[in-house]
Design a protein around this motif. Structure first.
Motif, PDB file in Angstrom:
ATOM      1  N   PRO A 147       0.799  -1.238   0.000  1.00 23.87           N
ATOM      2  CA  PRO A 147       0.000   0.000   0.000  1.00 23.87           C
ATOM      3  C   PRO A 147       0.826   1.279   0.000  1.00 23.87           C
ATOM      4  O   PRO A 147       0.330   2.314  -0.436  1.00 23.87           O
ATOM      5  CB  PRO A 147      -0.812  -0.100   1.297  1.00 23.87           C
ATOM      6  CG  PRO A 147      -0.688  -1.482   1.766  1.00 23.87           C
ATOM      7  CD  PRO A 147       0.577  -2.031   1.218  1.00 23.87           C
ATOM      8  N   LYS A 148       2.086   1.194   0.457  1.00 21.87           N
ATOM      9  CA  LYS A 148       2.853   2.454   0.517  1.00 21.87           C
ATOM     10  C   LYS A 148       3.104   3.060  -0.867  1.00 21.87           C
ATOM     11  O   LYS A 148       3.349   4.263  -0.991  1.00 21.87           O
ATOM     12  CB  LYS A 148       4.161   2.273   1.283  1.00 21.87           C
ATOM     13  CG  LYS A 148       5.166   1.341   0.671  1.00 21.87           C
ATOM     14  CD  LYS A 148       6.447   1.352   1.482  1.00 21.87           C
ATOM     15  CE  LYS A 148       7.489   0.431   0.886  1.00 21.87           C
ATOM     16  NZ  LYS A 148       7.153  -1.011   1.013  1.00 21.87           N
TER      17      LYS A 148
ATOM     18  N   LEU B  25      -4.944   9.618   0.635  1.00 24.86           N
ATOM     19  CA  LEU B  25      -4.248   8.386   0.239  1.00 24.86           C
ATOM     20  C   LEU B  25      -3.379   7.835   1.381  1.00 24.86           C
ATOM     21  O   LEU B  25      -3.255   6.621   1.524  1.00 24.86           O
ATOM     22  CB  LEU B  25      -3.443   8.610  -1.039  1.00 24.86           C
ATOM     23  CG  LEU B  25      -4.324   8.796  -2.283  1.00 24.86           C
ATOM     24  CD1 LEU B  25      -3.491   9.032  -3.515  1.00 24.86           C
ATOM     25  CD2 LEU B  25      -5.227   7.608  -2.536  1.00 24.86           C
ATOM     26  N   VAL B  26      -2.820   8.732   2.201  1.00 25.35           N
ATOM     27  CA  VAL B  26      -2.052   8.250   3.372  1.00 25.35           C
ATOM     28  C   VAL B  26      -2.996   7.518   4.327  1.00 25.35           C
ATOM     29  O   VAL B  26      -2.645   6.483   4.904  1.00 25.35           O
ATOM     30  CB  VAL B  26      -1.341   9.437   4.076  1.00 25.35           C
ATOM     31  CG1 VAL B  26      -0.810   9.026   5.443  1.00 25.35           C
ATOM     32  CG2 VAL B  26      -0.202   9.952   3.216  1.00 25.35           C
ATOM     33  N   PHE B  27      -4.183   8.035   4.469  1.00 24.10           N
ATOM     34  CA  PHE B  27      -5.210   7.410   5.300  1.00 24.10           C
ATOM     35  C   PHE B  27      -5.507   5.995   4.772  1.00 24.10           C
ATOM     36  O   PHE B  27      -5.561   5.030   5.536  1.00 24.10           O
ATOM     37  CB  PHE B  27      -6.454   8.291   5.227  1.00 24.10           C
ATOM     38  CG  PHE B  27      -7.442   8.047   6.330  1.00 24.10           C
ATOM     39  CD1 PHE B  27      -7.026   7.772   7.629  1.00 24.10           C
ATOM     40  CD2 PHE B  27      -8.801   8.111   6.078  1.00 24.10           C
ATOM     41  CE1 PHE B  27      -7.947   7.561   8.650  1.00 24.10           C
ATOM     42  CE2 PHE B  27      -9.733   7.899   7.085  1.00 24.10           C
ATOM     43  CZ  PHE B  27      -9.304   7.615   8.367  1.00 24.10           C
ATOM     44  N   LEU B  28      -5.669   5.904   3.442  1.00 27.41           N
ATOM     45  CA  LEU B  28      -5.913   4.587   2.821  1.00 27.41           C
ATOM     46  C   LEU B  28      -4.736   3.634   3.067  1.00 27.41           C
ATOM     47  O   LEU B  28      -4.940   2.451   3.350  1.00 27.41           O
ATOM     48  CB  LEU B  28      -6.117   4.741   1.315  1.00 27.41           C
ATOM     49  CG  LEU B  28      -7.533   4.908   0.807  1.00 27.41           C
ATOM     50  CD1 LEU B  28      -7.528   5.059  -0.699  1.00 27.41           C
ATOM     51  CD2 LEU B  28      -8.396   3.709   1.181  1.00 27.41           C
ATOM     52  N   ILE B  29      -3.516   4.187   2.965  1.00 28.26           N
ATOM     53  CA  ILE B  29      -2.325   3.358   3.189  1.00 28.26           C
ATOM     54  C   ILE B  29      -2.368   2.793   4.604  1.00 28.26           C
ATOM     55  O   ILE B  29      -2.162   1.592   4.814  1.00 28.26           O
ATOM     56  CB  ILE B  29      -1.025   4.188   2.992  1.00 28.26           C
ATOM     57  CG1 ILE B  29      -0.877   4.589   1.533  1.00 28.26           C
ATOM     58  CG2 ILE B  29       0.204   3.408   3.455  1.00 28.26           C
ATOM     59  CD1 ILE B  29       0.214   5.605   1.279  1.00 28.26           C
ATOM     60  N   GLY B  30      -2.665   3.683   5.569  1.00 24.73           N
ATOM     61  CA  GLY B  30      -2.740   3.253   6.972  1.00 24.73           C
ATOM     62  C   GLY B  30      -3.742   2.123   7.147  1.00 24.73           C
ATOM     63  O   GLY B  30      -3.461   1.102   7.788  1.00 24.73           O
ATOM     64  N   VAL B  31      -4.894   2.296   6.532  1.00 22.93           N
ATOM     65  CA  VAL B  31      -5.950   1.273   6.665  1.00 22.93           C
ATOM     66  C   VAL B  31      -5.489  -0.041   6.039  1.00 22.93           C
ATOM     67  O   VAL B  31      -5.631  -1.111   6.641  1.00 22.93           O
ATOM     68  CB  VAL B  31      -7.254   1.772   6.003  1.00 22.93           C
ATOM     69  CG1 VAL B  31      -8.274   0.653   5.912  1.00 22.93           C
ATOM     70  CG2 VAL B  31      -7.828   2.925   6.786  1.00 22.93           C
ATOM     71  N   PHE B  32      -4.908   0.057   4.846  1.00 24.29           N
ATOM     72  CA  PHE B  32      -4.538  -1.196   4.168  1.00 24.29           C
ATOM     73  C   PHE B  32      -3.273  -1.838   4.704  1.00 24.29           C
ATOM     74  O   PHE B  32      -3.003  -2.995   4.394  1.00 24.29           O
ATOM     75  CB  PHE B  32      -4.474  -0.973   2.656  1.00 24.29           C
ATOM     76  CG  PHE B  32      -5.845  -0.830   2.085  1.00 24.29           C
ATOM     77  CD1 PHE B  32      -6.722  -1.909   2.082  1.00 24.29           C
ATOM     78  CD2 PHE B  32      -6.306   0.388   1.639  1.00 24.29           C
ATOM     79  CE1 PHE B  32      -8.009  -1.771   1.613  1.00 24.29           C
ATOM     80  CE2 PHE B  32      -7.589   0.535   1.169  1.00 24.29           C
ATOM     81  CZ  PHE B  32      -8.454  -0.551   1.159  1.00 24.29           C
ATOM     82  N   THR B  34      -3.081  -1.972   7.995  1.00 27.30           N
ATOM     83  CA  THR B  34      -3.654  -2.559   9.210  1.00 27.30           C
ATOM     84  C   THR B  34      -4.553  -3.764   8.904  1.00 27.30           C
ATOM     85  O   THR B  34      -4.547  -4.745   9.653  1.00 27.30           O
ATOM     86  CB  THR B  34      -4.484  -1.486   9.958  1.00 27.30           C
ATOM     87  OG1 THR B  34      -3.796  -0.248   9.876  1.00 27.30           O
ATOM     88  CG2 THR B  34      -4.689  -1.855  11.414  1.00 27.30           C
ATOM     89  N   VAL B  35      -5.301  -3.672   7.808  1.00 24.22           N
ATOM     90  CA  VAL B  35      -6.284  -4.730   7.491  1.00 24.22           C
ATOM     91  C   VAL B  35      -5.666  -6.138   7.474  1.00 24.22           C
ATOM     92  O   VAL B  35      -6.196  -7.045   8.124  1.00 24.22           O
ATOM     93  CB  VAL B  35      -7.023  -4.409   6.160  1.00 24.22           C
ATOM     94  CG1 VAL B  35      -7.758  -5.622   5.622  1.00 24.22           C
ATOM     95  CG2 VAL B  35      -7.998  -3.277   6.371  1.00 24.22           C
ATOM     96  N   PRO B  36      -4.520  -6.351   6.777  1.00 26.58           N
ATOM     97  CA  PRO B  36      -3.964  -7.710   6.774  1.00 26.58           C
ATOM     98  C   PRO B  36      -3.596  -8.187   8.175  1.00 26.58           C
ATOM     99  O   PRO B  36      -3.754  -9.378   8.487  1.00 26.58           O
ATOM    100  CB  PRO B  36      -2.703  -7.593   5.912  1.00 26.58           C
ATOM    101  CG  PRO B  36      -2.837  -6.336   5.176  1.00 26.58           C
ATOM    102  CD  PRO B  36      -3.729  -5.452   5.943  1.00 26.58           C
ATOM    103  N   LYS B  37      -3.152  -7.232   9.031  1.00 28.03           N
ATOM    104  CA  LYS B  37      -2.786  -7.612  10.398  1.00 28.03           C
ATOM    105  C   LYS B  37      -4.024  -8.079  11.154  1.00 28.03           C
ATOM    106  O   LYS B  37      -3.976  -9.055  11.912  1.00 28.03           O
ATOM    107  CB  LYS B  37      -2.134  -6.421  11.110  1.00 28.03           C
ATOM    108  CG  LYS B  37      -0.719  -6.176  10.640  1.00 28.03           C
ATOM    109  CD  LYS B  37      -0.120  -4.972  11.290  1.00 28.03           C
ATOM    110  CE  LYS B  37       1.238  -4.679  10.638  1.00 28.03           C
ATOM    111  NZ  LYS B  37       1.673  -3.326  10.854  1.00 28.03           N
ATOM    112  N   ILE B  38      -5.132  -7.374  10.931  1.00 27.01           N
ATOM    113  CA  ILE B  38      -6.382  -7.771  11.611  1.00 27.01           C
ATOM    114  C   ILE B  38      -6.846  -9.133  11.092  1.00 27.01           C
ATOM    115  O   ILE B  38      -7.257 -10.009  11.849  1.00 27.01           O
ATOM    116  CB  ILE B  38      -7.485  -6.704  11.394  1.00 27.01           C
ATOM    117  CG1 ILE B  38      -7.040  -5.386  12.024  1.00 27.01           C
ATOM    118  CG2 ILE B  38      -8.819  -7.149  11.967  1.00 27.01           C
ATOM    119  CD1 ILE B  38      -7.878  -4.183  11.629  1.00 27.01           C
TER     120      ILE B  38
END
Lengths: 417, 119
Positions: A147-148, B25-32, B34-38
């Motif tokens: 994603p980065k 887009l940084v917000f989206l990066i943060g979410v994506f 985190t999602v795999p970790k969850i």
């Protein structure tokens, strides 16, 4: 039978002889029409002549027809975005065939067939439908796995805002400048969507500029890439992306839709359709709908969009100094956007270590122009190292560029409407 | 082009607009990120438990992530396996007799002209 045909032929020959050598008058006297028959005939011919394109032609029409033919030539000869340039080129020819106004023929005449088709462009109906198809055919897995890289899609949007500034400095109104700026997003449907809302009068020029430069991505980008990225950085090999689970692929459009539209609701028609299309694809239970969206529907809309956008370039509306300025600004915005993505990719590398480093060439794909700019990155990567395949990595900033430009369009819309 | 004629509103839109795109887009990066970790939280927990019982020190992330090379190797192995299945045949040879069905298209009867034959 033969005798009958011969008799009929002789009789018709005798009948037609009266029209030769003053026979008209005799015929007119015979029918009681007086001497007005020739007048009527000549008047009819004159009206017919007035209706023809030869009578109404102006050199500007010929210039535009030349432009249309050039587009078709580029598409067929050099394979530059043929799916867009052939309909647009034909549309340009169609829109510039001279005609007598007032008979519901032209695109700008209310009630004409072309005007009805143009409704989809004017009201921004076609772009979201195109986005639906794009969503249904795009695989976001490279983006989800890393994603980065999405940040490169944001960095390349500098082109939009730099052009917005440039257009304002050239004397365009803020709305017009916003519509021109979106050319830097390298996204045709978004450019049409935004310009139809902010500056409908400039839409033809903006759409043509956006699509032309999108087609010229393989010409514009490589020199900038070579200028900004040193040879040793062009050789960086990126580690292969991880496998993405089906759950992640399904969650991506849902989360993406909610987040982006909450931030920029004005981009709802574009982003909503993009993520909806992707959900159709990834859900795995709506294959028929996804198939229609990515094939039949997007093809139909592309035809209608291309032909009407092309036809909207009627010489009297299109050939102005503003159009020339728009073309100039469009070229600059593409270059700035490419440079922005590349420079940001180099900056990112300063903070990344070991095999996490990225090949800065993929920054150029952040300008959107799916999938051409990603293909250009792959091509440049292979030129430097025949074993370095960057296509999958470049697709991540490429699709995030689509999201970024749609968000930027929404922001401009909310600021300027 | 004269940047001096650009009003403050335009400058604001330029800077703020680009900044919002970045933030989105940084917000989206943060979410994506985190999602795999969850999503792998349950598996991660089970692996940790298993490793603790086996008393071994293993980096769990390596067990969770399947790289492209691994995927390619698995795909290749499956491909070879299913393709080689073809070689294990029953060894029973059956010769089927070729039977031709009657078709009037090639019939000689219709190629004769019977007009002059007395009836």
């Amino acid at each position: 039978m033969k005798r009958f045909i011969t008799l009929f032929g002789v009789l018709s020959l005798l009948f037609s002889l009266q029209f030769v050598g003053g026979g008209f008058e005799a015929f007119a006297a015979g029918t009681g029409a007086g001497d007005t028959f020739i007048d009527h005939a000549s008047k009819g011919l004159e009206t017919f002549w007035n209706f023809t394109g030869f009578h109404n032609v102006h050199f500007t029409h010929l210039i535009m027809i030349g432009v249309g033919l050039f587009f078709i030539f580029l598409a067929i000869k050099y394979d530059y975005e043929p799916l867009l340039l052939v309909p647009i080129g034909t549309g340009v020819i169609l829109g510039n065939v001279p005609f007598l106004e007032g008979y519901k023929i032209g695109l700008y005449e209310e009630g004409s067939v072309l005007n009805y088709l143009y409704f989809g462009v004017q009201q921004g109906v076609y772009p979201p439908l195109i986005f639906l198809g794009i969503g249904a055919m795009t695989d976001f897995s490279s983006l989800i796995s890393n994603p980065k890289l999405m940040i490169l899609g944001a960095a390349a949007q500098v082109g939009i805002f730099a052009t917005f500034l440039g257009a304002s400095a050239m004397g365009f109104t803020p709305q017009e400048a916003g519509a021109i700026g979106i050319i830097g997003g390298a996204d045709g449907p978004t450019a049409i969507f935004l310009s139809s809302k902010l500056a409908p009068t400039l839409m033809g020029a903006i759409a043509i500029a956006a699509y032309s430069y999108m087609a010229l991505v393989p010409v514009i980008q490589p020199p900038i890439m070579r200028l900004i990225i040193p040879k040793r950085e062009r050789l960086i090999k990126m580690k292969p992306p991880r496998a993405v689970s089906k759950t992640e692929k399904i969650m991506f459009p849902i989360i993406g839709l909610l987040l982006t539209t909450f931030i920029s609701p004005s981009a709802l028609p574009l982003l909503g359709m993009l993520f909806f299309g992707n959900l159709l694809k990834e859900s795995g239970v709506t294959e028929r709908l996804a198939d229609t969206a990515r094939n039949a529907m997007i093809n139909i809309v592309t035809i209608l969009l291309g032909i009407t956008v092309g036809a909207s370039t009627q010489a009297d509306y299109f050939l102005t100094t503003d159009s020339l300025k728009i073309f100039g600004l469009g070229a600059v915005s593409f270059m700035v956007a490419t440079a922005g993505g590349l420079i940001f990719a180099r900056l990112m590398n300063l903070f990344l270590k070991g095999d996490n480093k990225i090949n800065p060439l993929i920054g150029a794909a952040g300008v959107s122009a799916v999938p051409d700019s990603a293909r250009v990155v792959q091509h440049e990567g292979l030129k430097n190292d025949p074993n370095n395949h960057l296509l999958m990595h470049a697709m991540a900033p490429n699709v995030s560029g689509v999201i970024g430009s749609a968000v930027a369009a929404g922001i401009l819309l909310s600021f300027l409407m | 082009m004269n940047l001096l004629i650009v009003d403050s509103m335009t400058w604001t839109i330029t800077v703020l607009g680009w900044f919002i795109v970045f933030v989105a887009l940084v917000f989206l990066i943060g979410v994506f990120l985190t999602v795999p970790k969850i999503l792998t939280w349950g598996t991660r927990r089970a692996l940790r438990k298993k490793n603790r019982m086996a008393k071994k020190e293993v980096v769990i992330d390596d067990e969770l992530v399947i790289t492209g090379e691994t995927n390619a190797a698995i795909a290749m192995a499956l491909h070879l396996y299913f393709n080689e299945q073809h070689d294990e045949e029953s060894n029973v040879i059956t010769i089927k007799e070729v039977k031709k069905r009657y078709s009037p298209w090639s019939s000689k009867v219709y190629s004769f002209n019977n007009v002059n034959f007395p009836r």
